[in-house]
Design a protein around this motif. Structure first.
Motif, mmCIF file in Angstrom:
data_model
loop_
_atom_site.group_PDB
_atom_site.id
_atom_site.type_symbol
_atom_site.label_atom_id
_atom_site.label_comp_id
_atom_site.label_asym_id
_atom_site.label_seq_id
_atom_site.Cartn_x
_atom_site.Cartn_y
_atom_site.Cartn_z
ATOM 1 N N ALA A 109 0.831 -1.207 0.000
ATOM 2 C CA ALA A 109 0.000 0.000 0.000
ATOM 3 C C ALA A 109 0.863 1.254 0.000
ATOM 4 O O ALA A 109 0.548 2.250 -0.677
ATOM 5 C CB ALA A 109 -0.919 -0.014 1.215
ATOM 6 N N PHE A 110 1.953 1.231 0.746
ATOM 7 C CA PHE A 110 2.864 2.379 0.782
ATOM 8 C C PHE A 110 3.441 2.648 -0.607
ATOM 9 O O PHE A 110 3.430 3.793 -1.075
ATOM 10 C CB PHE A 110 4.000 2.114 1.775
ATOM 11 N N VAL A 111 3.938 1.612 -1.262
ATOM 12 C CA VAL A 111 4.563 1.801 -2.578
ATOM 13 C C VAL A 111 3.539 2.289 -3.600
ATOM 14 O O VAL A 111 3.843 3.147 -4.438
ATOM 15 C CB VAL A 111 5.248 0.506 -3.050
ATOM 16 N N ARG A 112 2.320 1.782 -3.535
ATOM 17 C CA ARG A 112 1.280 2.236 -4.466
ATOM 18 C C ARG A 112 1.046 3.730 -4.354
ATOM 19 O O ARG A 112 0.754 4.412 -5.345
ATOM 20 C CB ARG A 112 -0.029 1.484 -4.223
ATOM 21 N N ARG A 113 1.177 4.263 -3.149
ATOM 22 C CA ARG A 113 0.907 5.687 -2.911
ATOM 23 C C ARG A 113 2.092 6.579 -3.279
ATOM 24 O O ARG A 113 1.951 7.807 -3.310
ATOM 25 C CB ARG A 113 0.549 5.912 -1.442
ATOM 26 N N CYS A 114 3.242 6.011 -3.514
ATOM 27 C CA CYS A 114 4.435 6.815 -3.786
ATOM 28 C C CYS A 114 4.261 7.623 -5.078
ATOM 29 O O CYS A 114 3.857 7.086 -6.109
ATOM 30 C CB CYS A 114 5.674 5.918 -3.906
ATOM 31 N N VAL A 115 4.592 8.902 -4.993
ATOM 32 C CA VAL A 115 4.449 9.783 -6.152
ATOM 33 C C VAL A 115 5.522 9.469 -7.186
ATOM 34 O O VAL A 115 6.659 9.134 -6.850
ATOM 35 C CB VAL A 115 4.544 11.264 -5.738
ATOM 36 N N THR A 116 5.148 9.567 -8.454
ATOM 37 C CA THR A 116 6.116 9.433 -9.544
ATOM 38 C C THR A 116 5.954 10.659 -10.445
ATOM 39 O O THR A 116 5.951 11.777 -9.973
ATOM 40 C CB THR A 116 5.915 8.112 -10.316
ATOM 41 N N ASP A 117 5.804 10.471 -11.748
ATOM 42 C CA ASP A 117 5.556 11.596 -12.651
ATOM 43 C C ASP A 117 4.917 11.067 -13.936
ATOM 44 O O ASP A 117 4.633 9.858 -14.047
ATOM 45 C CB ASP A 117 6.837 12.384 -12.940
ATOM 46 N N ASP A 163 17.122 10.084 -12.133
ATOM 47 C CA ASP A 163 17.460 11.506 -12.182
ATOM 48 C C ASP A 163 16.950 12.158 -10.893
ATOM 49 O O ASP A 163 15.847 12.712 -10.853
ATOM 50 C CB ASP A 163 16.813 12.161 -13.407
ATOM 51 N N PRO A 164 17.748 12.084 -9.804
ATOM 52 C CA PRO A 164 17.278 12.571 -8.496
ATOM 53 C C PRO A 164 16.845 14.026 -8.479
ATOM 54 O O PRO A 164 15.927 14.382 -7.730
ATOM 55 C CB PRO A 164 18.500 12.354 -7.592
ATOM 56 N N GLU A 165 17.468 14.865 -9.282
ATOM 57 C CA GLU A 165 17.115 16.294 -9.251
ATOM 58 C C GLU A 165 15.812 16.573 -9.979
ATOM 59 O O GLU A 165 14.969 17.326 -9.487
ATOM 60 C CB GLU A 165 18.244 17.119 -9.863
ATOM 61 N N ARG A 166 15.630 15.988 -11.160
ATOM 62 C CA ARG A 166 14.444 16.280 -11.956
ATOM 63 C C ARG A 166 13.293 15.324 -11.697
ATOM 64 O O ARG A 166 12.141 15.654 -11.938
ATOM 65 C CB ARG A 166 14.801 16.260 -13.444
ATOM 66 N N ARG A 167 13.587 14.108 -11.225
ATOM 67 C CA ARG A 167 12.552 13.101 -11.005
ATOM 68 C C ARG A 167 12.747 12.452 -9.628
ATOM 69 O O ARG A 167 13.039 11.258 -9.506
ATOM 70 C CB ARG A 167 12.603 12.043 -12.105
ATOM 71 N N PRO A 168 12.569 13.246 -8.562
ATOM 72 C CA PRO A 168 12.882 12.738 -7.219
ATOM 73 C C PRO A 168 12.038 11.544 -6.795
ATOM 74 O O PRO A 168 12.530 10.636 -6.113
ATOM 75 C CB PRO A 168 12.633 13.946 -6.311
ATOM 76 N N GLY A 169 10.761 11.521 -7.175
ATOM 77 C CA GLY A 169 9.907 10.403 -6.777
ATOM 78 C C GLY A 169 10.342 9.095 -7.404
ATOM 79 O O GLY A 169 10.458 8.063 -6.726
ATOM 80 N N VAL A 170 10.594 9.115 -8.705
ATOM 81 C CA VAL A 170 11.066 7.919 -9.404
ATOM 82 C C VAL A 170 12.436 7.516 -8.886
ATOM 83 O O VAL A 170 12.709 6.332 -8.652
ATOM 84 C CB VAL A 170 11.113 8.171 -10.929
ATOM 85 N N ALA A 171 13.322 8.498 -8.677
ATOM 86 C CA ALA A 171 14.663 8.214 -8.175
ATOM 87 C C ALA A 171 14.613 7.572 -6.793
ATOM 88 O O ALA A 171 15.409 6.681 -6.478
ATOM 89 C CB ALA A 171 15.491 9.491 -8.135
ATOM 90 N N ASN A 172 13.654 7.999 -5.966
ATOM 91 C CA ASN A 172 13.524 7.424 -4.633
ATOM 92 C C ASN A 172 13.156 5.941 -4.710
ATOM 93 O O ASN A 172 13.714 5.103 -3.985
ATOM 94 C CB ASN A 172 12.463 8.187 -3.838
ATOM 95 N N LEU A 173 12.235 5.601 -5.587
ATOM 96 C CA LEU A 173 11.863 4.195 -5.758
ATOM 97 C C LEU A 173 13.038 3.382 -6.279
ATOM 98 O O LEU A 173 13.280 2.250 -5.829
ATOM 99 C CB LEU A 173 10.677 4.087 -6.713
ATOM 100 N N LEU A 174 13.778 3.948 -7.208
ATOM 101 C CA LEU A 174 14.954 3.254 -7.732
ATOM 102 C C LEU A 174 16.019 3.082 -6.648
ATOM 103 O O LEU A 174 16.704 2.057 -6.586
ATOM 104 C CB LEU A 174 15.530 4.020 -8.922
#
Length: 394
Positions: A281-289, A297-308
């Protein structure tokens, strides 16, 4: 009375790093200190120096861990989450395993720096002690203690307060950040003097190494300043307090599901003790883009970078490689991968924690040994400080 002057930290010749990796519960991925993320593009000179010094210290730990005593800890405001685990707890277990003496404070007095009530402190501390043990912290090897149980530590705050001005405390960026986060709440005296309390935590036990994030460097600099000023004023011939070094955290900041720093107070965290369903449930709620193609790309895509980053920490595979594998398959595939990685990585941690929770041994009983040792050290330090200040009258 003879004042005990603690030995200064030993400097060793530098050698190629052979430091142990962060503990990996599942035996899969590990993070080595020398595999830490690159320095931020706008890193300050002091932070860069601390990062370079941290690399030297890791080499020294590999050669002689007994040269170091670490002080670390947290405010017991809730059970620990995976941001704590990857940011601090696993590193403490690594240092313990490497043979470094680790002292771990549960700063219960600091709970009231920014709140009116302490809540169920006993219950919270019990949960944290379960988290510690499940994550590999051994109470027989690591000294775990609470602020409120060590009176001499807290008494040291008084002479330390005489060594710092109100203006210096008000300029501390971490204090400013904490006050800003309080939403207009009037700053308490306890909050204003928070850096001095942390200095007492570190100096009472003569710790010479403090694991910190880059944002905590100003607090540690306050500790170093207080050590210098005390030595200059009360022990100029032979410095009494060691100026501790920073050991910068080897792992990046973990974000919550809303894309901000994971925090208990923000309600955006995933507990170490979370079930498989809660993890999913936590991962489903994580923001991406909106970009379907997955890139790191931690600077431009922090949500995706966090999951990676989470996938990398759990599997040992580089975040960039994980991104390349997923490519245009999108965030849904990435989230499925991260969910599985988190569940499998923390499966043995959850199992150990469940077994400990079912034990007849109350986790709070583990504090007896740690509190006793902390009191022994603090009493000796306070005796020395009083001798140096000339406040012993019998």
């Amino acid at each position: 009375m003879t004042t005990h002057v603690p030995a200064q930290p030993v400097t060793h010749p530098l050698a190629p790093s052979t430091s142990a990796p962060l503990l990996s519960p599942s035996g899969a991925g590990t993070v080595r200190p020398d595999d830490a993320p690159p320095a931020p593009p706008h890193e300050t000179g002091s932070a860069a120096a601390a990062r370079a010094r941290s690399r030297e210290i890791e080499d020294q730990i590999a050669q002689d861990p007994s040269a170091f005593r670490v002080l670390t800890g947290e405010r017991p405001t809730g059970a620990l989450h995976i941001g704590h685990y990857f940011g601090t707890v696993a590193n403490r277990a690594r240092l313990q395993q490497a043979g470094v003496e680790v002292m771990l404070v549960l700063a219960d007095y600091q709970v009231i720096t920014d709140r009116d009530e302490t809540g169920d402190l006993r219950g919270t501390v019990r949960e944290i002690l379960l988290d510690y043990q499940a994550a590999g912290i051994d109470p027989e090897r690591t000294t775990i203690f609470t602020h409120s149980a060590v009176p001499a530590l807290n008494q040291l705050i008084l002479p330390f307060l005489s060594l710092v001005s109100v203006a210096e405390l008000e300029r501390n960026p971490t204090v400013k950040d904490e006050v800003r986060a309080g939403g207009g709440r009037a700053m308490s005296g306890l909050m204003l003097t928070y850096p001095v309390h942390q200095a007492a935590d570190i100096l009472f036990c003569h710790a010479n190494l403090v694991p910190v994030g880059q944002d905590q460097l100003p607090h540690l600099e306050t500790t170093r300043m207080l050590a210098r000023r005390f030595n200059h004023r009360f022990s100029p011939a032979r410095p009494y307090f060691t100026e501790p070094d920073a050991l910068l955290a080897p792992s990046p900041t973990i974000l919550g599901h809303d894309g901000t720093k994971m925090s208990k107070s923000r309600g955006n965290s995933l507990l170490i003790s979370a079930t498989e369903d809660e993890t999913a449930a936590f991962v489903r709620r994580c923001v991406t883009d909106a970009d379907r193609h997955v890139t790191y790309d931690p600077e431009r895509r922090p949500g995706v970078a966090n999951l990676l980053t989470l996938a990398s920490l759990c599997t040992g595979e580089a975040a960039e490689s994980v991104a390349d594998e997923i490519g245009a398959r999108g965030a849904g595939v990435l989230k499925a991968l991260v969910t599985e990685a988190l569940v499998e990585y923390f499966r043995p941690v959850r199992a150990r924690r469940a077994a400990l929770a079912e034990s007849t041994v109350d986790p709070l009983s583990l504090l007896e040994r740690g509190n006793a040792r902390a009191n022994q050290i603090a009493d000796r330090t306070l005796d020395d400080v009083r001798e140096l200040m000339g406040t012993v009258y019998a």
